[in-house]
Design a protein around this motif. Structure first.
Motif, PDB file in Angstrom:
ATOM      1  N   PRO A   8      54.853  38.012  54.894  1.00 33.40           N
ATOM      2  CA  PRO A   8      53.626  38.074  54.090  1.00 33.40           C
ATOM      3  C   PRO A   8      53.454  36.810  53.236  1.00 33.40           C
ATOM      4  CG  PRO A   8      54.808  40.158  53.978  1.00 33.40           C
ATOM      5  CD  PRO A   8      55.704  39.196  54.685  1.00 33.40           C
ATOM      6  N   GLN A   9      52.217  36.362  53.158  1.00 30.18           N
ATOM      7  CA  GLN A   9      51.886  35.184  52.348  1.00 30.18           C
ATOM      8  C   GLN A   9      51.281  35.650  51.023  1.00 30.18           C
ATOM      9  OE1 GLN A   9      52.469  31.933  53.817  1.00 30.18           O
ATOM     10  NE2 GLN A   9      53.568  33.357  55.158  1.00 30.18           N
ATOM     11  N   PRO A  10      51.593  34.946  49.940  1.00 31.94           N
ATOM     12  CA  PRO A  10      50.953  35.323  48.670  1.00 31.94           C
ATOM     13  C   PRO A  10      49.456  35.007  48.702  1.00 31.94           C
ATOM     14  CG  PRO A  10      52.254  33.323  48.403  1.00 31.94           C
ATOM     15  CD  PRO A  10      52.535  33.830  49.792  1.00 31.94           C
ATOM     16  N   GLU A  11      48.714  35.844  48.021  1.00 33.02           N
ATOM     17  CA  GLU A  11      47.274  35.620  47.876  1.00 33.02           C
ATOM     18  C   GLU A  11      46.987  35.491  46.378  1.00 33.02           C
ATOM     19  OE1 GLU A  11      43.627  37.175  50.337  1.00 33.02           O
ATOM     20  OE2 GLU A  11      44.494  38.783  49.134  1.00 33.02           O
ATOM     21  N   PRO A  12      47.071  34.272  45.853  1.00 36.84           N
ATOM     22  CA  PRO A  12      46.960  34.109  44.395  1.00 36.84           C
ATOM     23  C   PRO A  12      45.596  34.536  43.852  1.00 36.84           C
ATOM     24  CG  PRO A  12      47.856  32.131  45.433  1.00 36.84           C
ATOM     25  CD  PRO A  12      47.353  33.003  46.540  1.00 36.84           C
ATOM     26  N   TYR A  19      50.865  29.474  38.811  1.00 38.82           N
ATOM     27  CA  TYR A  19      52.278  29.789  39.080  1.00 38.82           C
ATOM     28  C   TYR A  19      52.657  29.312  40.473  1.00 38.82           C
ATOM     29  CZ  TYR A  19      56.145  32.860  40.598  1.00 38.82           C
ATOM     30  OH  TYR A  19      57.307  33.363  41.132  1.00 38.82           O
ATOM     31  N   TRP A  20      51.816  29.615  41.461  1.00 36.70           N
ATOM     32  CA  TRP A  20      52.123  29.245  42.848  1.00 36.70           C
ATOM     33  C   TRP A  20      52.006  27.733  43.035  1.00 36.70           C
ATOM     34  CZ3 TRP A  20      54.709  32.525  45.594  1.00 36.70           C
ATOM     35  CH2 TRP A  20      54.564  33.908  45.370  1.00 36.70           C
ATOM     36  N   PHE A  41      55.553  37.901  32.725  1.00 36.10           N
ATOM     37  CA  PHE A  41      55.595  37.995  34.178  1.00 36.10           C
ATOM     38  C   PHE A  41      55.327  39.443  34.529  1.00 36.10           C
ATOM     39  CE2 PHE A  41      57.378  38.773  38.317  1.00 36.10           C
ATOM     40  CZ  PHE A  41      57.122  37.618  39.026  1.00 36.10           C
ATOM     41  N   PHE A  79      61.034  39.357  58.665  1.00 34.58           N
ATOM     42  CA  PHE A  79      62.353  39.427  58.042  1.00 34.58           C
ATOM     43  C   PHE A  79      63.415  39.995  58.978  1.00 34.58           C
ATOM     44  CE2 PHE A  79      59.153  39.608  54.745  1.00 34.58           C
ATOM     45  CZ  PHE A  79      59.566  38.579  53.922  1.00 34.58           C
ATOM     46  N   PRO A 101      61.283  39.490  41.077  1.00 33.50           N
ATOM     47  CA  PRO A 101      61.881  39.812  42.368  1.00 33.50           C
ATOM     48  C   PRO A 101      62.184  38.575  43.199  1.00 33.50           C
ATOM     49  CG  PRO A 101      59.513  40.189  42.483  1.00 33.50           C
ATOM     50  CD  PRO A 101      59.828  39.727  41.064  1.00 33.50           C
TER      51      PRO A 101
ATOM     52  N   ILE B 125      50.070  39.156  57.170  1.00 35.23           N
ATOM     53  CA  ILE B 125      49.299  39.668  56.035  1.00 35.23           C
ATOM     54  C   ILE B 125      49.390  38.734  54.833  1.00 35.23           C
ATOM     55  CG2 ILE B 125      49.326  42.120  56.619  1.00 35.23           C
ATOM     56  CD1 ILE B 125      51.751  42.466  54.799  1.00 35.23           C
ATOM     57  N   ARG B 126      48.335  38.781  54.039  1.00 37.43           N
ATOM     58  CA  ARG B 126      48.323  38.104  52.753  1.00 37.43           C
ATOM     59  C   ARG B 126      48.321  39.184  51.680  1.00 37.43           C
ATOM     60  NH1 ARG B 126      45.528  33.141  52.178  1.00 37.43           N
ATOM     61  NH2 ARG B 126      43.954  34.108  50.866  1.00 37.43           N
ATOM     62  N   VAL B 127      49.141  38.990  50.661  1.00 32.79           N
ATOM     63  CA  VAL B 127      49.308  40.033  49.649  1.00 32.79           C
ATOM     64  C   VAL B 127      48.967  39.474  48.277  1.00 32.79           C
ATOM     65  CG1 VAL B 127      50.910  41.656  48.586  1.00 32.79           C
ATOM     66  CG2 VAL B 127      51.112  41.145  51.027  1.00 32.79           C
ATOM     67  N   GLY B 128      47.986  40.089  47.655  1.00 27.62           N
ATOM     68  CA  GLY B 128      47.616  39.713  46.295  1.00 27.62           C
ATOM     69  C   GLY B 128      48.085  40.762  45.303  1.00 27.62           C
ATOM     70  N   GLN B 132      52.221  40.386  45.139  1.00 28.93           N
ATOM     71  CA  GLN B 132      52.244  39.015  45.666  1.00 28.93           C
ATOM     72  C   GLN B 132      53.577  38.315  45.389  1.00 28.93           C
ATOM     73  OE1 GLN B 132      49.846  36.032  43.222  1.00 28.93           O
ATOM     74  NE2 GLN B 132      49.081  37.961  42.371  1.00 28.93           N
ATOM     75  N   TYR B 133      54.313  38.773  44.373  1.00 30.76           N
ATOM     76  CA  TYR B 133      55.576  38.117  44.017  1.00 30.76           C
ATOM     77  C   TYR B 133      56.737  38.615  44.873  1.00 30.76           C
ATOM     78  CZ  TYR B 133      52.519  37.162  40.097  1.00 30.76           C
ATOM     79  OH  TYR B 133      51.435  36.799  39.346  1.00 30.76           O
ATOM     80  N   ALA B 135      56.314  40.469  47.907  1.00 29.26           N
ATOM     81  CA  ALA B 135      56.011  40.534  49.347  1.00 29.26           C
ATOM     82  C   ALA B 135      56.594  39.363  50.141  1.00 29.26           C
ATOM     83  CB  ALA B 135      54.503  40.637  49.562  1.00 29.26           C
TER      84      ALA B 135
END
Lengths: 140, 378
Positions: A8-12, A19-20, A41, A79, A101, B125-128, B132-133, B135
């Motif tokens: 999964p990619q972050p979606e800011p 932060y990203w 945080f 993963f 995390p 997938i993209r996770v907001g 998001q931290y 995932a």
């Protein structure tokens, strides 16, 4: 061509984009209030303690494992090759009540324990342009 | 005793299964129809519906339409999970107590096994938002958040894997005589310990049994309940406490229940020892451990022994989850706990009837968010 799925990619959001971006530049930094100096945080638009203005401030990266799990099942794709692996909530030294995390590296998953000292490292995140913090176990 | 005291007067459900082959709307409508028929109430008296809908569900207005109602005075669709069940019931009770509504259905419908499996993600997938931290580390499922809580809890209170296993074994034993339960074969400690790891400290038998189905209850006032078919069950009081994302909670040695339990006992004047049985939301074995300790059914760190010594079962102190809970009856997201509580309090639970059950604790949720309420035979 690889058919391996990406993690999964972050979606800011507007609040978390700095932060990203900071991670991309190689700095592990979270929000700190410019008025009351509390650390924060996850990322918000304003300080949850006083409503003050937030600014990103680098962390030392040193912290302690508050809790951890060992993933034997992948909740999301990307993963499978790592299984089983440990993910922890880490309390940074500067803000011990916060929980950040991240994967634990540098130690067998059987040897991970609550209270262990860790140091953050920034690594490339497969499948995109992002970088993420992971936590290396060992003396800090 | 007041004319507007809130009462559960009807319960209904669809069959529970691993693959319903039906829409969640159809399942919800069946459960609601059954609850109304069980109560013996005129369909046209129902003027409120409350449901909650993490994953898949059915919209309150769509279900009202499918039931043949022209519309509702109170449609509520909560974007939430099993943490809101007692809150949803309390909202229904407030609606009838205040006179805004005459009768309110509360339901949950889901194909949590054959449809949207909560905590399972596929594809790129993209996770907001909150996840998001975590995932990007493969950490984003409820089973992982609460495994994280469980590990900390074990560290602070000495809970062991075998303690968790006691909950799984006893809960399965209770499901044995329950024909609605999906898993009824008894399990041993050896089988529990041999079950595969999911997210250590959770093994397979620590996790709720994903299921398809719907369950509903119907709430009205004491006054309206007089003309109906069943012995009414009174909702005495409810208390909810909700924090945000599980990772953000400072003290994972205490759940929501450390906050929601004391006011509930104080306001009702009741105590844990008054409970004839309890339906504890058990999305994971750990949830039951933490919640019964916070509610004071046993001391902190004592849940494993409470189960091991038989206090959580028939002939003990307080039968916990006589239906087999989410672990063995099935993951109907905690609505099935209310169905069971009402059956028991009406003395309709057959082979698994708790003798002379009069008062029960029912909880919802885990970790940082949940609530509890007390039902009593009216």
């Amino acid at each position: 061509m690889s058919t391996k799925p990406n993690p999964p990619q972050p979606e800011p959001s507007l609040d978390s984009a700095p932060y990203w971006e900071s991670l991309k530049q190689g700095t592990f930094a979270i929000q700190r209030c410019t008025a009351c100096h509390q650390w924060q945080f996850p990322m918000l638009g304003a300080c949850r303690h006083c409503g003050g203005t937030l600014a990103l401030q680098p962390l030392s990266g040193k912290g302690t494992i508050y809790s951890f799990i060992v993933n034997h099942r992948a909740a999301a794709p990307g993963f499978e090759d790592l299984l089983p692996y440990a993910v922890a909530l880490v309390s940074p030294d500067e803000a011990p009540k916060l929980h950040i995390p991240g994967r634990i590296v540098g130690i067998a998953h059987e040897d991970v324990a609550i209270g262990q000292r860790v140091t953050a490292e920034i690594v490339d995140h497969p499948g995109g342009e992002w970088k993420v913090p992971v936590f290396r176990a060992g003396p800090t | 005793m007041a004319a507007n005291d809130p009462m559960v007067v009807g319960i209904g459900r669809s069959p529970y299964s691993r693959n319903s082959g039906r829409t969640t709307g159809d399942l919800a409508t069946e459960a609601c129809r059954n609850a109304i028929a069980d109560a013996g109430m005129a369909l046209s008296d129902v003027d409120g519906i409350i449901e909650f809908n993490v994953g898949d569900s059915a919209n309150s207005l769509n279900v009202a339409y499918a039931l043949g109602l022209p519309g509702l005075r109170l449609p509520v669709d909560l974007m939430a999970g099993g943490n809101v069940v007692t809150q949803a019931v309390a909202m229904a009770c407030m609606a009838v107590q205040s006179g805004r509504c005459k009768a309110v259905l509360v339901f949950r419908s889901l194909n949590s096994r054959s449809g949207q499996r909560i905590g399972t993600y596929t594809g790129d997938i993209r996770v907001g938002g909150d996840d998001q931290y975590g995932a990007p580390h493969g950490y984003m499922a409820p089973g992982q958040w609460f495994a994280m809580w469980c590990r900390r809890y074990m560290h602070e209170h000495g809970t062991t894997y075998e303690d968790l296993g006691q909950v799984a074994i006893t809960t399965r034993k209770h499901a044995g005589p329950n024909e609605a339960a999906i898993m009824r074969e008894p399990i041993t400690m050896e089988q529990y310990l041999a079950s595969r790891w999911i997210y250590d400290p959770f093994r397979l038998f620590d996790c709720a049994l994903e299921a398809d189905g719907a369950c509903a209850i119907l709430v009205t006032t004491r006054e309206h309940a007089r003309d109906l078919k069943q012995v009414p069950v009174q909702m005495l009081d409810e208390e909810t406490f909700m924090g945000r994302h599980p990772d953000s909670w400072e003290d994972m040695g205490h759940l929501f229940s450390a906050h929601s339990a004391p006011p509930l006992w104080a306001r009702t004047g009741l105590k844990p020892a008054d409970m004839d049985f309890a339906c504890i939301y058990d999305c994971f074995t750990f949830t039951t451990v933490g919640v019964i300790e916070d509610y004071g059914l046993c001391e902190k760190g004592g849940a494993g022994e409470y189960y091991r010594s038989g206090k959580a079962s028939y002939g003990g102190e307080c039968v916990i989850n006589p239906h087999g809970g989410l672990l063995s009856e099935g993951y109907i997201h905690g609505m099935n706990h209310h169905f069971e509580a009402v059956m028991q309090l009406r003395q309709q639970a057959g082979a698994r009837q708790v003798p002379d059950a009069k008062v029960a604790l029912v909880t919802a949720g885990t970790g940082p968010f949940g609530g509890g309420l007390i039902y009593a035979r009216a």
